[in-house]
Design a protein around this motif. Sequence first.
Motif, short mmCIF file in Angstrom:
data_model
loop_
_atom_site.label_atom_id
_atom_site.label_comp_id
_atom_site.label_asym_id
_atom_site.label_seq_id
_atom_site.Cartn_x
_atom_site.Cartn_y
_atom_site.Cartn_z
N GLY A 125 0.82 -1.22 0.00
CA GLY A 125 0.00 0.00 0.00
C GLY A 125 0.85 1.26 0.00
N THR A 126 0.23 2.33 -0.48
CA THR A 126 0.89 3.64 -0.44
C THR A 126 -0.07 4.66 0.14
OG1 THR A 126 2.23 3.15 -2.39
CG2 THR A 126 1.95 5.46 -1.84
N LEU A 127 0.45 5.47 1.03
CA LEU A 127 -0.33 6.60 1.52
C LEU A 127 0.30 7.86 0.95
CD1 LEU A 127 -2.47 7.85 3.47
CD2 LEU A 127 -0.67 7.87 5.21
N ALA A 128 -0.47 8.61 0.17
CA ALA A 128 0.06 9.83 -0.44
C ALA A 128 -0.57 11.02 0.26
CB ALA A 128 -0.25 9.85 -1.93
N LEU A 129 0.25 11.80 0.93
CA LEU A 129 -0.27 12.94 1.68
C LEU A 129 0.16 14.25 1.04
CD1 LEU A 129 0.54 11.90 5.38
CD2 LEU A 129 -1.62 11.63 4.15
N THR A 130 -0.80 15.16 0.91
CA THR A 130 -0.45 16.51 0.52
C THR A 130 -0.07 17.27 1.79
OG1 THR A 130 -1.99 16.44 -1.30
CG2 THR A 130 -1.32 18.60 -0.57
N VAL A 131 1.14 17.77 1.82
CA VAL A 131 1.63 18.40 3.05
C VAL A 131 1.29 19.89 3.02
CG1 VAL A 131 3.63 18.82 4.50
CG2 VAL A 131 3.47 16.71 3.17
N THR A 132 0.25 20.24 3.75
CA THR A 132 -0.12 21.66 3.85
C THR A 132 0.09 22.09 5.30
OG1 THR A 132 -2.38 20.93 4.14
CG2 THR A 132 -1.75 21.62 1.93
N ARG A 133 -0.55 23.17 5.66
CA ARG A 133 -0.25 23.72 6.97
C ARG A 133 -0.64 22.80 8.13
NH1 ARG A 133 -1.85 29.75 7.01
NH2 ARG A 133 -0.42 29.73 5.25
N GLY A 134 -1.81 22.21 8.04
CA GLY A 134 -2.30 21.39 9.17
C GLY A 134 -1.77 19.97 9.13
N THR A 135 -2.29 19.16 10.03
CA THR A 135 -1.95 17.74 10.05
C THR A 135 -2.78 17.04 8.99
OG1 THR A 135 -1.46 17.87 12.39
CG2 THR A 135 -1.91 15.68 11.50
N ALA A 136 -2.10 16.30 8.09
CA ALA A 136 -2.81 15.73 6.95
C ALA A 136 -3.76 14.61 7.36
CB ALA A 136 -1.81 15.22 5.92
N LEU A 139 5.03 11.87 0.02
CA LEU A 139 4.70 13.26 0.37
C LEU A 139 4.68 14.11 -0.90
CD1 LEU A 139 7.08 13.54 3.45
CD2 LEU A 139 4.66 12.88 3.43
N THR A 140 3.64 14.91 -1.04
CA THR A 140 3.57 15.77 -2.22
C THR A 140 3.27 17.21 -1.81
OG1 THR A 140 1.23 15.26 -2.45
CG2 THR A 140 2.74 13.93 -3.75
N HIS A 141 3.61 18.11 -2.68
CA HIS A 141 3.34 19.55 -2.48
C HIS A 141 3.90 20.06 -1.16
CE1 HIS A 141 0.80 19.29 -5.98
NE2 HIS A 141 0.18 18.27 -5.43
N VAL A 142 5.08 19.58 -0.83
CA VAL A 142 5.67 20.01 0.43
C VAL A 142 6.19 21.44 0.29
CG1 VAL A 142 7.39 19.47 2.19
CG2 VAL A 142 6.43 17.65 0.79
N LYS A 143 5.69 22.33 1.13
CA LYS A 143 6.24 23.69 1.10
C LYS A 143 5.97 24.40 2.42
CE LYS A 143 2.18 25.09 -1.49
NZ LYS A 143 1.67 25.49 -2.77
N GLY A 144 6.71 25.44 2.65
CA GLY A 144 6.49 26.27 3.83
C GLY A 144 6.77 25.58 5.15
N LEU A 145 7.72 24.62 5.16
CA LEU A 145 8.01 23.94 6.42
C LEU A 145 8.88 24.83 7.31
CD1 LEU A 145 8.83 20.34 5.19
CD2 LEU A 145 6.70 21.20 6.16
N ASN A 146 8.69 24.63 8.59
CA ASN A 146 9.43 25.49 9.51
C ASN A 146 10.17 24.65 10.54
OD1 ASN A 146 10.38 27.81 10.59
ND2 ASN A 146 8.48 28.40 11.62
N GLY A 147 10.97 23.70 10.04
CA GLY A 147 11.78 22.91 10.96
C GLY A 147 11.10 21.64 11.47
N ARG A 148 9.80 21.74 11.69
CA ARG A 148 9.09 20.60 12.29
C ARG A 148 7.64 20.63 11.80
NH1 ARG A 148 11.50 18.45 16.77
NH2 ARG A 148 10.30 16.75 17.72
N HIS A 149 7.11 19.48 11.40
CA HIS A 149 5.73 19.46 10.88
C HIS A 149 5.08 18.12 11.19
CE1 HIS A 149 2.47 20.72 8.17
NE2 HIS A 149 2.40 19.44 7.87
N LEU A 189 10.65 13.22 0.47
CA LEU A 189 11.16 13.96 1.64
C LEU A 189 11.84 15.24 1.20
CD1 LEU A 189 12.96 11.50 4.09
CD2 LEU A 189 11.07 13.04 4.63
N PRO A 190 11.52 16.37 1.82
CA PRO A 190 12.23 17.59 1.48
C PRO A 190 13.68 17.49 1.96
CG PRO A 190 10.64 17.98 3.25
CD PRO A 190 10.46 16.57 2.81
N LYS A 191 14.52 18.20 1.27
CA LYS A 191 15.96 18.12 1.57
C LYS A 191 16.23 18.53 3.02
CE LYS A 191 20.35 19.11 -0.59
NZ LYS A 191 21.15 20.12 -1.24
#
Lengths: 481, 98
Positions: free
Chosen positions: B26-37, B52-62, B80-82
């Motif tokens: 199985g695969t779980l594909a999450l759009t990473v937005t501000r809240g908890t997906a 993980l898709t559409h990862v942006k605006g991270l601030n160290g911890r999400h 995974l974002p760099k």
Amino acid sequence: MKRMKHRLGATLATALVLFPLMTPVAQAKTTAVSRMIAPHAASYGYYVETYQNNVKANQTITTNPSFGLLYTFDKLWSPTAGQKDPDMIAKAIAVTAKATQTRSAAEIKRSYLTDRRVLMYNSISGLGPYAQAFIQNAGAKTDYYDVPAQPQPGKTPYSKVKWADPESKLGAMVQLVEKARKYGATGVPKHFFKFIRPYRQDPQHVLPNPYLVNVMHDAPQDDYDFPSGHASGAFETGEVFAYAVPERFQQSLTRSSEIGYDRLLAGRHTPLAVMGSRMFGTAVTASVLNDPTNQTLMKQAYDEAHSADLLKSPLVNKNDDDFANYQTNQRNYRYRMTYGLPQIGDTKIGPRVPKGAEVLLATRLPYLSQRQRRIALATTELPSGYPVLDDAEGWGRLDLFSAANGYGALPETTKVTMDAARGGFNAKDTWKNDLTGKGKLIKQGTGSLTLDGHNHFTGGLQVNQGENYNWVRRPRLVKDN
Amino acid sequence: MKVQAGTLTTTAPVKLAKGYQQTQRGTLALTVTRGTALKIHGKARLAGTLRLTHVKGLNGRHVLVTFGSRHGKFAHVQGLPKGYHVKYTAHKLELVRR
């Protein structure tokens, strides 16, 4: 039958693995669902088996299915006893009156064209971006494009221009529409009920289309309201288009309902007449699509529509679409199912799915079984109790617009198997209804299914295979498993 | 909810009332937005892939996913974002900067 048993066995086996303690409940539900979708015979039998009996020689509700189906109007009005439900008749005429009093210039023009053109031509605009390609490749013609400078003289006949060419590149589509029209005559019930047109019943409030004032004034006295021939033709044509071009399913149906509304705007009909026509036109179309002698033609029509002559035509113009907004279509279609008229009959009758009605969804939900298409119809239909719509079989309650969005509820464990290699909706589809019910949804196969409703079904969701399984809306809580 | 094989994609935050189960295929594909997906009430049985898709605006911890309890982990994490890795705690799965 053997296959059905096999499928049932598979479903139960899954249920056994997943819910060992719930087996008796699962079995009971299967029976209840089968009961829910079982066909009910009418006075004339089943429409799909008797549709060719709609001929002038058959004048009773048992020998003529169109008459038997539309005999629901007898609860409101009788040609001998007169008004049986004066309140409902007054409400219906008031809906027409208001439409005529508040119509826009664009609506005056559209309802004028709808009135004058050959019925089938009216449905072409539902094809939207493909309408020009249809006109070109089906040889579609009309002599009405705009309103006249002066109101038409009295006794001006309806257009006689041949609407399309059955020998054209889209000839199978044209022929299929004409097959539906052949048994779509409304004369027998119309001349039994003899229900006077609204602009003659209430001339003070129901205002004829200004360009049709003379024509309507001079119309013969035996030119009656119930049911509407234009609206019947609209649903017959629109539903054949929806079958051949399921990509325009909801838009074509919305146009059919708009033609019905155009009849109100012109002052020609009551909502009861066009509601009856939806019920009737739908029964006729389903009958034609069930007829074994039409199966080759149906495939040809579908293939033509999906060729360079229509959907892949260079004439396709994405900007040409009066029905581009889903929400507007949905609001209009739903309103026009009942025109805001109240329920007057028993509101607690269970779903009624007419024999053979599932064929109407065959190309729109190609990955469902016939049984599943019947469940989609059963779980999306109107409640009972509305005037005219409670026929014995259930044609009046079908909400094809909503059924095109997939199930409305999951009454049992439901396996949806989509084979992406077959293309179209098999590869990618969206269910937009707010799913309720206690069933579990099991998604199988390589196609992708998006659930776009505010879903509240409680049986759980299981993804066994598939490129993608989207859950895009924001349900507060998925009460799942 | 159960993902045996195939992909479950959520493009808006989802709450699951009664647990979540994913198997190896199985695969779980999450759009990473501000809240908890994905908020899972109850037990999360994890395996297979997290995408993980559409990862942006991270601030160290999400926080990506919350759960009542957990068994197993995703075997693969894609997108995974760099500079980030996933971290499991008692009730959370988070994206954390190294």
